[in-house]
Structure formats: structure tokens, C-alpha cells
Design a protein around this motif. Structure first.
Motif, PDB file in Angstrom:
ATOM      1  N   THR A  45      42.532  51.223  34.174  1.00  0.00           N
ATOM      2  CA  THR A  45      43.543  51.168  33.124  1.00  0.00           C
ATOM      3  C   THR A  45      43.005  51.730  31.817  1.00  0.00           C
ATOM      4  OG1 THR A  45      44.508  49.214  34.177  1.00  0.00           O
ATOM      5  CG2 THR A  45      45.119  49.642  31.884  1.00  0.00           C
ATOM      6  N   ALA A  46      41.743  51.453  31.531  1.00  0.00           N
ATOM      7  CA  ALA A  46      41.139  51.940  30.285  1.00  0.00           C
ATOM      8  C   ALA A  46      41.060  53.461  30.244  1.00  0.00           C
ATOM      9  CB  ALA A  46      39.741  51.338  30.124  1.00  0.00           C
ATOM     10  N   LEU A  47      41.065  54.115  31.397  1.00  0.00           N
ATOM     11  CA  LEU A  47      40.980  55.580  31.442  1.00  0.00           C
ATOM     12  C   LEU A  47      42.343  56.259  31.292  1.00  0.00           C
ATOM     13  CD1 LEU A  47      38.374  56.090  34.320  1.00  0.00           C
ATOM     14  CD2 LEU A  47      37.998  56.316  31.849  1.00  0.00           C
ATOM     15  N   LEU A  48      43.427  55.492  31.409  1.00  0.00           N
ATOM     16  CA  LEU A  48      44.760  56.066  31.212  1.00  0.00           C
ATOM     17  C   LEU A  48      44.941  56.481  29.751  1.00  0.00           C
ATOM     18  CD1 LEU A  48      46.878  53.528  33.309  1.00  0.00           C
ATOM     19  CD2 LEU A  48      46.247  55.870  33.952  1.00  0.00           C
ATOM     20  N   PRO A  49      45.759  57.481  29.487  1.00  0.00           N
ATOM     21  CA  PRO A  49      45.899  57.985  28.106  1.00  0.00           C
ATOM     22  C   PRO A  49      46.242  56.897  27.092  1.00  0.00           C
ATOM     23  CG  PRO A  49      46.933  59.505  29.627  1.00  0.00           C
ATOM     24  CD  PRO A  49      46.524  58.302  30.447  1.00  0.00           C
ATOM     25  N   ARG A  50      47.135  55.974  27.461  1.00  0.00           N
ATOM     26  CA  ARG A  50      47.531  54.909  26.524  1.00  0.00           C
ATOM     27  C   ARG A  50      47.108  53.528  27.015  1.00  0.00           C
ATOM     28  NH1 ARG A  50      53.428  54.685  25.204  1.00  0.00           N
ATOM     29  NH2 ARG A  50      53.639  54.694  27.494  1.00  0.00           N
ATOM     30  N   GLY A  51      46.172  53.497  27.929  1.00  0.00           N
ATOM     31  CA  GLY A  51      45.671  52.216  28.406  1.00  0.00           C
ATOM     32  C   GLY A  51      46.745  51.376  29.059  1.00  0.00           C
ATOM     33  N   GLU A  52      46.764  50.086  28.763  1.00  0.00           N
ATOM     34  CA  GLU A  52      47.702  49.163  29.394  1.00  0.00           C
ATOM     35  C   GLU A  52      49.144  49.505  29.104  1.00  0.00           C
ATOM     36  OE1 GLU A  52      46.854  45.146  28.486  1.00  0.00           O
ATOM     37  OE2 GLU A  52      44.863  45.145  29.436  1.00  0.00           O
ATOM     38  N   ARG A  53      49.427  50.195  27.997  1.00  0.00           N
ATOM     39  CA  ARG A  53      50.814  50.543  27.680  1.00  0.00           C
ATOM     40  C   ARG A  53      51.412  51.466  28.729  1.00  0.00           C
ATOM     41  NH1 ARG A  53      50.768  52.942  21.861  1.00  0.00           N
ATOM     42  NH2 ARG A  53      48.727  53.664  22.597  1.00  0.00           N
ATOM     43  N   ASP A  54      50.573  52.276  29.415  1.00  0.00           N
ATOM     44  CA  ASP A  54      51.083  53.165  30.461  1.00  0.00           C
ATOM     45  C   ASP A  54      51.575  52.400  31.679  1.00  0.00           C
ATOM     46  OD1 ASP A  54      50.844  55.715  29.336  1.00  0.00           O
ATOM     47  OD2 ASP A  54      48.691  55.759  29.728  1.00  0.00           O
ATOM     48  N   LEU A  55      51.174  51.135  31.808  1.00  0.00           N
ATOM     49  CA  LEU A  55      51.594  50.338  32.950  1.00  0.00           C
ATOM     50  C   LEU A  55      52.805  49.468  32.649  1.00  0.00           C
ATOM     51  CD1 LEU A  55      48.176  49.202  34.465  1.00  0.00           C
ATOM     52  CD2 LEU A  55      49.577  51.179  35.051  1.00  0.00           C
ATOM     53  N   ALA A  56      53.316  49.539  31.426  1.00  0.00           N
ATOM     54  CA  ALA A  56      54.509  48.765  31.093  1.00  0.00           C
ATOM     55  C   ALA A  56      55.671  49.226  31.974  1.00  0.00           C
ATOM     56  CB  ALA A  56      54.847  48.923  29.613  1.00  0.00           C
ATOM     57  N   ASP A  57      55.812  50.542  32.116  1.00  0.00           N
ATOM     58  CA  ASP A  57      56.737  51.130  33.083  1.00  0.00           C
ATOM     59  C   ASP A  57      55.877  52.080  33.918  1.00  0.00           C
ATOM     60  OD1 ASP A  57      58.653  52.338  34.569  1.00  0.00           O
ATOM     61  OD2 ASP A  57      59.825  53.137  32.916  1.00  0.00           O
ATOM     62  N   ASP A  58      55.489  51.615  35.081  1.00  0.00           N
ATOM     63  CA  ASP A  58      54.415  52.310  35.811  1.00  0.00           C
ATOM     64  C   ASP A  58      54.906  53.379  36.787  1.00  0.00           C
ATOM     65  OD1 ASP A  58      55.432  50.931  37.982  1.00  0.00           O
ATOM     66  OD2 ASP A  58      53.825  49.448  38.034  1.00  0.00           O
ATOM     67  N   PHE A  59      56.173  53.783  36.689  1.00  0.00           N
ATOM     68  CA  PHE A  59      56.714  54.749  37.665  1.00  0.00           C
ATOM     69  C   PHE A  59      55.892  56.037  37.693  1.00  0.00           C
ATOM     70  CE2 PHE A  59      59.356  58.378  38.769  1.00  0.00           C
ATOM     71  CZ  PHE A  59      59.882  57.979  39.997  1.00  0.00           C
ATOM     72  N   ASN A  60      55.644  56.618  36.508  1.00  0.00           N
ATOM     73  CA  ASN A  60      54.907  57.881  36.461  1.00  0.00           C
ATOM     74  C   ASN A  60      53.468  57.726  36.953  1.00  0.00           C
ATOM     75  OD1 ASN A  60      57.093  59.277  35.518  1.00  0.00           O
ATOM     76  ND2 ASN A  60      56.415  59.379  33.396  1.00  0.00           N
ATOM     77  N   VAL A  61      52.849  56.621  36.590  1.00  0.00           N
ATOM     78  CA  VAL A  61      51.465  56.389  37.027  1.00  0.00           C
ATOM     79  C   VAL A  61      51.409  56.269  38.545  1.00  0.00           C
ATOM     80  CG1 VAL A  61      49.535  54.770  36.956  1.00  0.00           C
ATOM     81  CG2 VAL A  61      50.764  55.333  34.857  1.00  0.00           C
ATOM     82  N   ARG A  62      52.343  55.537  39.122  1.00  0.00           N
ATOM     83  CA  ARG A  62      52.355  55.376  40.577  1.00  0.00           C
ATOM     84  C   ARG A  62      52.614  56.719  41.258  1.00  0.00           C
ATOM     85  NH1 ARG A  62      55.863  50.239  42.334  1.00  0.00           N
ATOM     86  NH2 ARG A  62      54.990  50.898  44.333  1.00  0.00           N
ATOM     87  N   ALA A  63      53.530  57.514  40.710  1.00  0.00           N
ATOM     88  CA  ALA A  63      53.819  58.825  41.298  1.00  0.00           C
ATOM     89  C   ALA A  63      52.597  59.735  41.232  1.00  0.00           C
ATOM     90  CB  ALA A  63      55.001  59.475  40.586  1.00  0.00           C
ATOM     91  N   ALA A  64      51.900  59.712  40.105  1.00  0.00           N
ATOM     92  CA  ALA A  64      50.701  60.548  39.950  1.00  0.00           C
ATOM     93  C   ALA A  64      49.594  60.106  40.895  1.00  0.00           C
ATOM     94  CB  ALA A  64      50.217  60.507  38.503  1.00  0.00           C
ATOM     95  N   LEU A  65      49.408  58.796  41.027  1.00  0.00           N
ATOM     96  CA  LEU A  65      48.382  58.287  41.948  1.00  0.00           C
ATOM     97  C   LEU A  65      48.714  58.652  43.388  1.00  0.00           C
ATOM     98  CD1 LEU A  65      47.808  54.747  40.376  1.00  0.00           C
ATOM     99  CD2 LEU A  65      46.173  56.644  40.391  1.00  0.00           C
ATOM    100  N   LEU A  66      50.001  58.596  43.742  1.00  0.00           N
ATOM    101  CA  LEU A  66      50.414  58.965  45.093  1.00  0.00           C
ATOM    102  C   LEU A  66      50.166  60.457  45.340  1.00  0.00           C
ATOM    103  CD1 LEU A  66      51.740  57.636  47.597  1.00  0.00           C
ATOM    104  CD2 LEU A  66      53.934  58.508  46.751  1.00  0.00           C
TER     105      LEU A  66
END
Length: 443
Positions: free
Chosen positions: A408-429
Motif C-alpha cells: 500500500t505504501a508503494l501506491l501513488p496515494r497510499g491508502e487513499r488509492d484503496l478507498a475505491d480499489d477498482f482500478n488497483v484491482r484491475a491493474a493487479l489483475l
């Protein structure tokens, strides 16, 4: 005359030094200009091998003054011609590729002559045009004969007959379904599950046929299929359709009637049931050396076509993943596992931009980042349950918490990127299925 031959050899040496750039440009040009040759990863690899060997042969023809009567088409060029014949790609597309290659070769070569004296440049250009034209004519003649012989053999064979019927069925145009079903000995009114199979390791065409038949028998038994249809795409790939158990389509009742709604509901339920039971429970037979890409089950001719298209998209994804060295053992993957990636994988540069923008430093191509990405992906898939993730990964709960925190700390906005995690999940997939092809390379 000897001085001119020496200059031509010198030009051949220069072309050899820039051979890699020439091949790369040729592959891009041919794929862009000839849609019939812009196929999936395995076919693109054969195209690149053919272009590479042809360029090497052309350079040697210039440098070594080979007797035209002794010139033989490269092995990869002949193999590619046979594959195109088996896939029903028009011969005109193949010959046009050689014409494009000839023009690009001359353009590339002429650009290397700027430092030659003007008195030498014109006669050398004339000689290069003559020699390269002679080379292309001789190679095209041999490649064309190989294509025609293979096409005649393939069409005359039982596999070729089946492939022609399947090509017509998949083409989307009008087709005599009853005649196709009789010729293929396969019920087109069934619920179909399509699968594409190809070797995970080197094997002969005979071994591939035996391996595909093992998969067919295994799948028919495991899924209690009504029938199976195997159609070789070429020497390196086969497609398999399974007619899943269930009622055949009855004649459609009047539109809007109660029985029509019930029929539609029953059809949807049957399809959903097949989807749940088919690839999820169909593992590779023991000792299988084939990769497998499954579509979703679908009813009727539409389902026959759609499931095949979906399987082809999954094969394309796996081709990208395998090309990046992300896996070595046979992979059996179905459409539902990677559907979002299948829909966007046609534009890898755009996917790479999306992954890098969404994941930030987590998109680095290092081993540490790979572990953190996998942990975060599984964590989000399991509704952010640390215990569930720990069980899935055979880790201690504290290890999962640590990895998730680091990822999470490596994400551009940290924990805020997981508030709505659709894009993060799509990118990880996308990274999970496409591998290094969509990661930051550091360049």
C-alpha cells in the motif's frame, strides 16, 4: 566489375550491422499493413522468425555472391508458408509481405550509401536492385510452391475439411447448419465449451495429436460431454469444442409468451450451470504437456462462436505472459479468470500506462514488488481478510499484514488509492496475467 562486387559486399556488411533494427521495422510494417498476418502471439513469433531468416539469407546473398541456382528459401520461411496455408490465410497476403520486405530492405540499404562517392553510388544502387529483385523472385517462387502443396494436402485431409467447415461457422456469415453438423458429426444446437490447446514444450506434430486426444478423452469423461470436436488450427495448435450435457434447444415459442420467458430462463440456467461446472472442475490430465485456454459455455451457434473467441483471447494473454518468462509449467485458464484483462489486452502500451499510473512504484519489475503485488491482489480478492489471505498463501497473518502495508505504501496515494480499489484491482489483475509486458522496465 570486381570493384563493384567488393562495394556490394561492403554494403552487405553494413546491413548486417543494422540487421536487428531492420527486422524489427519489417515486423511492425507487415503487421500494420497486412491484417491477415497480424495474428496471435504464436503466429507472430513464426512471422518474426521467417523475416529474420529471410533478412539473413538476403545479406548473405549480397556478401557471398551465392549462385542463384543454389539459393534455397530459409527453413522458417517455408514453415511459415505451411502454417498460413493450414490457417486458410490467402497466398496473396504472404507474397505481399515479401514485396513490402523488398521495398523496406532497399530503403534501409540505400540509407547506408550516403558516404559513397557519387560515381560509385548509382551503379551500386542498380546492382542492389537487380540482386535483391532476383533474391525475392526466387524465394517467392519456392515459398509459393510450398504454400500451394500444403494447401492442397490440408484441404484434402479430414482435418482440412473440418477446418473449412469451422472457418465458415466462425465467420459469422450464412451457413448451412444442418450440413455443417453432419460433416463435423457434432451437434451445433448444444451448449458449447471451446478450448484452444498448444504445446507447453517442444513436441512433434504426432505427439501433439496424441496429447490433444488425451485431453479430449479426459474432458469428455470429466464433463460428461455429449460430443467433442477437435480441429487442428495448424501443426502447433488445435481447437476443441465440447457439447455439454443438457437439453437441446427446442423450437422457439412466440416472442413475449410465458413459455418464451421460461425457455429463456431455462437456457440461461443451463448455461450458468455449465459455466460453474466446466472449467472450474476440469484440471489437466496427469502428465499433460499442453497449455489450455477456455472460453465460457454458450448455447447454439452463437455460443459456439463466442466461446471460441473468448478462448482465443485467453490464449493471446497466455502467449504474452509466457513470452515474458512468467510461467513454464502447463497453464489451464478459463475466460472468467481473466475476462477484464482479455478485453483490454489488445493494446499493451495502453495497459502498461494504466498499470504504471495506477500502481506507481508497485509496478517495478523486481522480485520484491512481485511478492507484494501478489499479496495485495489476493488480499483484495478475499475482501481484505487477513486470515483468508494467510490461508490462501500459506503465510502467517502477521506476514500478510506486513506485506499489505508495504504494498500500500508503494501506491501513488497510499491508502487513499484503496478507498475505491477498482482500478488497483484491475491493474493487479493485468500484471498477474500479462507479466513483465506491462511493468516498468526502468528505461
Amino acid at each position: 566489375m570486381e570493384a563493384q562486387r567488393a562495394l556490394v559486399r561492403q554494403v552487405g556488411d553494413r546491413v548486417r550491422e543494422s540487421q536487428e533494427a531492420l527486422v524489427e521495422g519489417l515486423v511492425q510494417d507487415i503487421r500494420a499493413q497486412i491484417g491477415a498476418l497480424d495474428q496471435e502471439a504464436a503466429a507472430r513469433s513464426l512471422l518474426e522468425a521467417s523475416i529474420t531468416e529471410n533478412v539473413v539469407a538476403a545479406i548473405n546473398f549480397l556478401r557471398q555472391g551465392i549462385d542463384p541456382d543454389q539459393l534455397e528459401a530459409p527453413t522458417a520461411a517455408l514453415a511459415y508458408a505451411r502454417v498460413l496455408a493450414q490457417r486458410d490465410v490467402p497466398q496473396s497476403a504472404l507474397i505481399r509481405a515479401y514485396r513490402i520486405g523488398h521495398q523496406r530492405f532497399l530503403d534501409h540499404t540505400f540509407a547506408l550509401l550516403d558516404d559513397l562517392p557519387a560515381a560509385d553510388r548509382v551503379p551500386v544502387c542498380v546492382e542492389l536492385v537487380r540482386l535483391s529483385g532476383q533474391f525475392i523472385d526466387l524465394i517467392c517462387e519456392q515459398v509459393g510452391r510450398t504454400y500451394e502443396r500444403e494447401r492442397d494436402r490440408w484441404v484434402a485431409s479430414r482435418s482440412g475439411v473440418r477446418q473449412r467447415w469451422v472457418t465458415d461457422l466462425l465467420g459469422g456469415g450464412p451457413v448451412d447448419r444442418a450440413a455443417a453438423a453432419r460433416a463435423l458429426r457434432y451437434p451445433l444446437e448444444a451448449v458449447h465449451l471451446a478450448c484452444t490447446l498448444w504445446p507447453a514444450t517442444r513436441m512433434t506434430s504426432f505427439d501433439l495429436v496424441a496429447a490433444v486426444d488425451d485431453v479430449r478423452a479426459h474432458a469428455v469423461s470429466a464433463l460428461r460431454a455429449r460430443a467433442a470436436l477437435v480441429v487442428p488450427t495448424d501443426e502447433y495448435e488445435a481447437r476443441l469444442w465440447l457439447a455439454l450435457p443438457g437439453p437441446s434447444n427446442a423450437p422457439a415459442p412466440p416472442s413475449g409468451s410465458a413459455s418464451s420467458s421460461a425457455s429463456a430462463s431455462a437456457s440461461a440456467s443451463a448455461s450458468a450451470s455449465a459455466s460453474a461446472s466446466a472449467p472450474g472442475y476440469l484440471g489437466a490430465p496427469e502428465g499433460s504437456l499442453l497449455h489450455a485456454a477456455f472460453g465460457r459455455p454458450g448455447a447454439g451457434l452463437g455460443g459456439f462462436r463466442t466461446s471460441a473467441r473468448q478462448a482465443a483471447r485467453i490464449k493471446e494473454i497466455l502467449g504474452t505472459r509466457l513470452g515474458s518468462g512468467a510461467a513454464a509449467a502447463p497453464l489451464w485458464v478459463h475466460y472468467d479468470q481473466a475476462a477484464p484483462v482479455a478485453l483490454m489486452a489488445g493494446d499493451l502500451p495502453a495497459v502498461r500506462d494504466f498499470v504504471m499510473c495506477t500502481l506507481g512504484a508497485l509496478a517495478a519489475a523486481g522480485a520484491r514488488e512481485a511478492v507484494l503485488r501478489d499479496t495485495l491482489r489476493i488480499f483484495l480478492d478475499r475482501h481484505r481478510g487477513h486470515a483468508a489471505t494467510a490461508r490462501a498463501m500459506s503465510l502467517h497473518r502477521n506476514s500478510v499484514q506486513y506485506r499489505v502495508h508495504r504494498a500500500t505504501a508503494l501506491l501513488p496515494r497510499g491508502e487513499r488509492d484503496l478507498a475505491d480499489d477498482f482500478n488497483v484491482r484491475a491493474a493487479l489483475l493485468a500484471v498477474h496475467w500479462l507479466g513483465d509486458a506491462v511493468l516498468a522496465t526502468g528505461s
